[in-house]
Write an enzyme that holds these catalytic residues in place. Sequence first.
Site, PDB file in Angstrom:
ATOM      1  N   GLN A  82      -7.737  -4.683   9.526  1.00  0.00           N
ATOM      2  CA  GLN A  82      -6.542  -4.671  10.589  1.00  0.00           C
ATOM      3  C   GLN A  82      -6.904  -3.431  11.540  1.00  0.00           C
ATOM      4  O   GLN A  82      -5.964  -2.459  12.022  1.00  0.00           O
ATOM      5  CB  GLN A  82      -5.313  -4.396   9.955  1.00  0.00           C
ATOM      6  CG  GLN A  82      -4.731  -5.514   9.097  1.00  0.00           C
ATOM      7  CD  GLN A  82      -3.459  -5.051   8.402  1.00  0.00           C
ATOM      8  OE1 GLN A  82      -2.249  -4.994   8.986  1.00  0.00           O
ATOM      9  NE2 GLN A  82      -3.253  -5.071   7.290  1.00  0.00           N
ATOM     10  N   ASP A 118      -3.102   7.256   4.687  1.00  0.00           N
ATOM     11  CA  ASP A 118      -2.753   5.833   4.980  1.00  0.00           C
ATOM     12  C   ASP A 118      -3.340   5.451   6.129  1.00  0.00           C
ATOM     13  O   ASP A 118      -3.771   6.346   7.053  1.00  0.00           O
ATOM     14  CB  ASP A 118      -1.382   5.977   5.041  1.00  0.00           C
ATOM     15  CG  ASP A 118      -0.614   4.526   5.091  1.00  0.00           C
ATOM     16  OD1 ASP A 118      -1.260   3.642   4.709  1.00  0.00           O
ATOM     17  OD2 ASP A 118       0.554   4.443   5.448  1.00  0.00           O
ATOM     18  N   GLU A 119      -3.560   4.401   6.249  1.00  0.00           N
ATOM     19  CA  GLU A 119      -4.153   3.568   7.643  1.00  0.00           C
ATOM     20  C   GLU A 119      -5.427   4.234   7.824  1.00  0.00           C
ATOM     21  O   GLU A 119      -5.584   4.520   9.171  1.00  0.00           O
ATOM     22  CB  GLU A 119      -3.226   3.465   8.757  1.00  0.00           C
ATOM     23  CG  GLU A 119      -1.847   3.111   8.599  1.00  0.00           C
ATOM     24  CD  GLU A 119      -1.628   1.561   8.747  1.00  0.00           C
ATOM     25  OE1 GLU A 119      -2.872   0.910   8.662  1.00  0.00           O
ATOM     26  OE2 GLU A 119      -0.579   0.966   8.527  1.00  0.00           O
ATOM     27  N   LYS A 143       0.814  -1.333  -0.157  1.00  0.00           N
ATOM     28  CA  LYS A 143       0.079  -0.104   0.043  1.00  0.00           C
ATOM     29  C   LYS A 143       0.797   1.193   0.033  1.00  0.00           C
ATOM     30  O   LYS A 143       0.469   2.384  -0.703  1.00  0.00           O
ATOM     31  CB  LYS A 143      -0.885   0.078   1.202  1.00  0.00           C
ATOM     32  CG  LYS A 143      -0.234   0.149   2.546  1.00  0.00           C
ATOM     33  CD  LYS A 143      -1.253   0.033   3.770  1.00  0.00           C
ATOM     34  CE  LYS A 143      -0.290  -0.112   5.044  1.00  0.00           C
ATOM     35  NZ  LYS A 143       0.335   1.227   5.320  1.00  0.00           N
ATOM     36  N   THR A 144       2.010   1.211   0.772  1.00  0.00           N
ATOM     37  CA  THR A 144       2.970   2.367   0.886  1.00  0.00           C
ATOM     38  C   THR A 144       3.187   2.817  -0.536  1.00  0.00           C
ATOM     39  O   THR A 144       3.499   3.980  -0.966  1.00  0.00           O
ATOM     40  CB  THR A 144       4.002   2.129   1.848  1.00  0.00           C
ATOM     41  OG1 THR A 144       3.313   1.867   2.968  1.00  0.00           O
ATOM     42  CG2 THR A 144       4.670   3.519   2.114  1.00  0.00           C
ATOM     43  N   ARG A 147       1.951 -11.097  10.364  1.00  0.00           N
ATOM     44  CA  ARG A 147       3.159 -10.490  10.586  1.00  0.00           C
ATOM     45  C   ARG A 147       4.197 -11.374   9.967  1.00  0.00           C
ATOM     46  O   ARG A 147       5.426 -11.025   9.582  1.00  0.00           O
ATOM     47  CB  ARG A 147       3.294 -10.240  12.036  1.00  0.00           C
ATOM     48  CG  ARG A 147       2.587  -9.249  12.943  1.00  0.00           C
ATOM     49  CD  ARG A 147       2.524  -7.903  11.817  1.00  0.00           C
ATOM     50  NE  ARG A 147       1.184  -7.898  11.283  1.00  0.00           N
ATOM     51  CZ  ARG A 147       1.069  -7.138  10.061  1.00  0.00           C
ATOM     52  NH1 ARG A 147       1.759  -6.281   9.678  1.00  0.00           N
ATOM     53  NH2 ARG A 147      -0.207  -7.301   9.482  1.00  0.00           N
TER      54      ARG A 147
END
Length: 677
Positions: free
Chosen positions: A245, A214-215, A29-30, A608
């Site tokens: 998330q 973002d997020e 995504k970044t 993770r």
Amino acid sequence: MFGLNDRQLKGVMHIETPALVLAGAGSGKTRVITEKIAHLIRKHDVQPHHIYALTFTNKAAKEMKERVSKLLKDDPSKGLNVSTFHNLGLNIIRQEYHALGYKSTFSIMDATDTKQILKELMKKQQLSEEELDGVQWDISNWKNAHISPEKALEMAEDNLQQARAILYDYYQKQLHAYNSVDFDDLIGLPVRLFNENPHILDKWQNKVRYLLVDEYQDTNAAQYELVKQLVGVRAKFTVVGDDDQSIYAWRGAQPENLELLKKDFPNLEVIKLEQNYRSSNRILQAANTLIANNPHVFEKRLWSEMGMGDMLRVLACSDENHEAERVISEIIVHKFKHRTQFKDYAILYRGNFQSRLFERALREQNIPYKLSGGQSFFDKAEIKDVMSYLKLIVNPDDDAAFLRIVNTPRREIGASTLEKLATYATKRGVSLFDATQELGLSTVLNEKALQRVQHFGGLLLSWAQEADALTGTEVTSFVRQLIEKLEYDNWLHETSNTPRAAEKRIENVRDLLLWIERIIDKALNEDGDELRLEKIVAHMTLMDLMERNEEDSEPNMVTLMTLHASKGLEFPHVFLIGMEEELLPHKQNMESPGLEEERRLAYVGITRAKRSLTMTYAKKRKKYGEELKCEPSRFLEELPEELLQWEGKPGVELSPEEQKVTGNAHLENLKAMLNPG
């Protein structure tokens, strides 16, 4: 944009209508955000200073800025606004303080300061601290939900809620009297400002020509409102998030903000990123199956081109001690077999208390480890002291800072003198510092006490006047000289238990000075800006609030951290411990909607892991001095049986071959490590 997959490319190229990029764990995504910023500048002629990218941590903002700078090395990128929500809020308040009724020298109060203000207010209002326990949390929640003191009072259903709402109102007035804001105000005040001043909102909407967030699933009600205000009717924005998330409901995050976007912006384009670049398919299949038990507005399934990977292991341990010993033993053996490094391993858990036994086991085996969530640099008393001096010099109305350092180093200004000074200041409606300058103070203090208080006030006044004229490197010299004038090093030697402890504390103060230097140099080199002390203090206070547990370095150590802290990180090998009912899921969240959030936490833990995932549970655990039987977490039962390899579960017997391997591997490998020849 070489190397982007089709969905990522669509996320980058879609400009004309609002976009929600639904980005699964490890889906890049970044990269979509950074490539989109470059695309806007290169292909759509959007000026860098009209692009605003927002995230939640300084670390994420810094990483994003660095990645954009690399992409745009041959194009102009100066003036690009990449920051946290709170940093943007601070910049808005800094530019519009007058319309909000503040002076330019306003302070940002941290949680310790605000707690002290609330304590004092409770005393004044003769309210019981025990009865109003948790009011600080309530006020924060009200602010995050964008509820004013008046509205909180309207909503109150009993006397206790009324008392809390009234205290909230007093607290806000007190903050304003101190010319201070708290962390939550950094979002709430800009929202109020824009609601009440359409011409100021218009000005900011013209500044923000394209917004990226973002997020997005971590936004609260106030942050969502701020986003809506800034994008206005033009609605030029892209938000990136993952409802699976969303694990911060306890601090006001609302995953339903993703759903609200569809209602508020009917022409919203939803783009799903489902290809994962982190984990093997067994890990992703387990994660997909688990999270499918939650209700979804948007359906998605992660997949990977990285092969099936290892089976997921579930280790049943006899108790919590056995669990810690077993996990550390597994790490030793695995590291020896696969020639890995300690930093490749992470031990993740639901609650901080679970780390203690693992720390002990790691120390016993001489294995280096880092514990996320240790004492912050800014929590150290010596740093708080120096910062309080600096805060008070730039904002003499900051009573919390005044009270902290009035007797540090010792000036023989006693508690009764301070009480009289505070009573006088309250009656006069002035700050403690202003009270030290008033002639009327002689009516309440004896001559000796008056002299001491006036002397301290005079010192502050002279420092404030001196600092006001300084910029850039002059500020560093001023702070260094201030510490010398205070003879602060001597004070640390006087108040530390050992000379070594004193030296360590002095070293921390030196680090603070070096950091101030770096902030000044960076501003000078990047923007040609000669910073004044007030700007440096505001920057550092925000860094303290935002970045207490963020670290840049990556030492070769096993990582121990909570599931909450692990979001956004990845490790080759993950141990997810304490997979038991009432632990994960937590006993306070056994019903909906809490249960769904616990499931999302487990999902975050599973995703993770890059190459191997081991989950453990104890069959019994000591609680309150009593040994109690534990049930395996329902989340283990929700994982596909064919992906799991259980060890130690009743009814699941290992083959003789497997028993031999697991029984002897540790010993053999440890012997081999000790005798490599």
